[in-house]
Design a protein around this motif. Sequence first.
Motif, PDB file in Angstrom:
ATOM      1  N   ASN A 101     -10.023  10.065  -3.652  1.00  0.00           N
ATOM      2  CA  ASN A 101      -9.864  10.495  -5.046  1.00  0.00           C
ATOM      3  C   ASN A 101     -11.213  10.814  -5.684  1.00  0.00           C
ATOM      4  OD1 ASN A 101      -7.144  10.071  -4.692  1.00  0.00           O
ATOM      5  ND2 ASN A 101      -7.074   8.175  -5.872  1.00  0.00           N
ATOM      6  N   GLY A 102     -12.215  10.010  -5.399  1.00  0.00           N
ATOM      7  CA  GLY A 102     -13.557  10.263  -5.930  1.00  0.00           C
ATOM      8  C   GLY A 102     -14.129  11.569  -5.408  1.00  0.00           C
ATOM      9  N   SER A 145      -4.679  -3.465   7.695  1.00  0.00           N
ATOM     10  CA  SER A 145      -3.433  -3.595   6.917  1.00  0.00           C
ATOM     11  C   SER A 145      -3.659  -3.559   5.410  1.00  0.00           C
ATOM     12  CB  SER A 145      -2.715  -4.889   7.302  1.00  0.00           C
ATOM     13  OG  SER A 145      -3.517  -6.011   6.962  1.00  0.00           O
ATOM     14  N   ARG A 146      -4.915  -3.634   4.970  1.00  0.00           N
ATOM     15  CA  ARG A 146      -5.190  -3.708   3.526  1.00  0.00           C
ATOM     16  C   ARG A 146      -6.137  -2.625   3.019  1.00  0.00           C
ATOM     17  NH1 ARG A 146      -6.325 -10.117   3.703  1.00  0.00           N
ATOM     18  NH2 ARG A 146      -4.189 -10.745   4.095  1.00  0.00           N
ATOM     19  N   GLU A 147      -6.582  -1.729   3.869  1.00  0.00           N
ATOM     20  CA  GLU A 147      -7.631  -0.800   3.478  1.00  0.00           C
ATOM     21  C   GLU A 147      -7.160   0.412   2.670  1.00  0.00           C
ATOM     22  OE1 GLU A 147      -9.575   0.538   7.057  1.00  0.00           O
ATOM     23  OE2 GLU A 147      -7.894   1.806   7.621  1.00  0.00           O
ATOM     24  N   ASP A 148      -5.892   0.736   2.705  1.00  0.00           N
ATOM     25  CA  ASP A 148      -5.402   1.966   2.068  1.00  0.00           C
ATOM     26  C   ASP A 148      -5.846   2.171   0.617  1.00  0.00           C
ATOM     27  OD1 ASP A 148      -4.256   2.569   4.468  1.00  0.00           O
ATOM     28  OD2 ASP A 148      -2.200   2.683   3.713  1.00  0.00           O
ATOM     29  N   PRO A 149      -5.721   1.178  -0.261  1.00  0.00           N
ATOM     30  CA  PRO A 149      -6.125   1.434  -1.656  1.00  0.00           C
ATOM     31  C   PRO A 149      -7.609   1.773  -1.806  1.00  0.00           C
ATOM     32  CG  PRO A 149      -5.006  -0.690  -1.488  1.00  0.00           C
ATOM     33  CD  PRO A 149      -5.170  -0.147  -0.101  1.00  0.00           C
ATOM     34  N   SER A 200      -7.324  14.407   5.754  1.00  0.00           N
ATOM     35  CA  SER A 200      -6.658  15.645   5.351  1.00  0.00           C
ATOM     36  C   SER A 200      -6.626  15.834   3.836  1.00  0.00           C
ATOM     37  CB  SER A 200      -5.238  15.688   5.909  1.00  0.00           C
ATOM     38  OG  SER A 200      -4.445  14.680   5.315  1.00  0.00           O
ATOM     39  N   GLN A 201      -6.844  14.764   3.076  1.00  0.00           N
ATOM     40  CA  GLN A 201      -6.840  14.849   1.614  1.00  0.00           C
ATOM     41  C   GLN A 201      -8.203  15.210   1.032  1.00  0.00           C
ATOM     42  OE1 GLN A 201      -4.844  11.545  -0.451  1.00  0.00           O
ATOM     43  NE2 GLN A 201      -4.157  10.872   1.567  1.00  0.00           N
ATOM     44  N   LEU A 202      -9.247  15.190   1.856  1.00  0.00           N
ATOM     45  CA  LEU A 202     -10.577  15.527   1.347  1.00  0.00           C
ATOM     46  C   LEU A 202     -10.654  17.015   1.013  1.00  0.00           C
ATOM     47  CD1 LEU A 202     -12.896  13.471   3.717  1.00  0.00           C
ATOM     48  CD2 LEU A 202     -12.490  13.077   1.282  1.00  0.00           C
TER      49      LEU A 202
END
Length: 117
Positions: free
Chosen positions: A21-22, A10-14, A59-61
């Motif tokens: 992003n990196g 529940s808290r891992e998204d950020p 999918s964002q990689l």
Amino acid sequence: FSGAPDLTPSREDPFLQQVVNGASHAAACFGPGRPLYLVGHSAGARAALHALCRPDMRSQLPRSFTGLVAFAVPPAHAAPKLGELPPGDRALLFAGARGGAVAATEAIERAVAASPA
């Protein structure tokens, strides 16, 4: 990471977004044609592994993503996730455990045996 990583679902998204992003930033800096490996240690390795197992993050990689090299991943955290890796994704894990390399190897072998072929 910025902040103390919390990889509970529940808290891992950020934290996973920081990995993505990196990776995107590295691909932009070094060129999209060069292979991109995610490399992490401990919590960073776990975060990268979690990101690969989440379709919305995977999918964002960048397309140049080639694989994961993870150091000091406790087998108890790595083993369940190995079965969730998308087919074709490559991961090299150097696991550590208080029980030593034998415990790490056994946990990883169990995860691989349980994953679909």
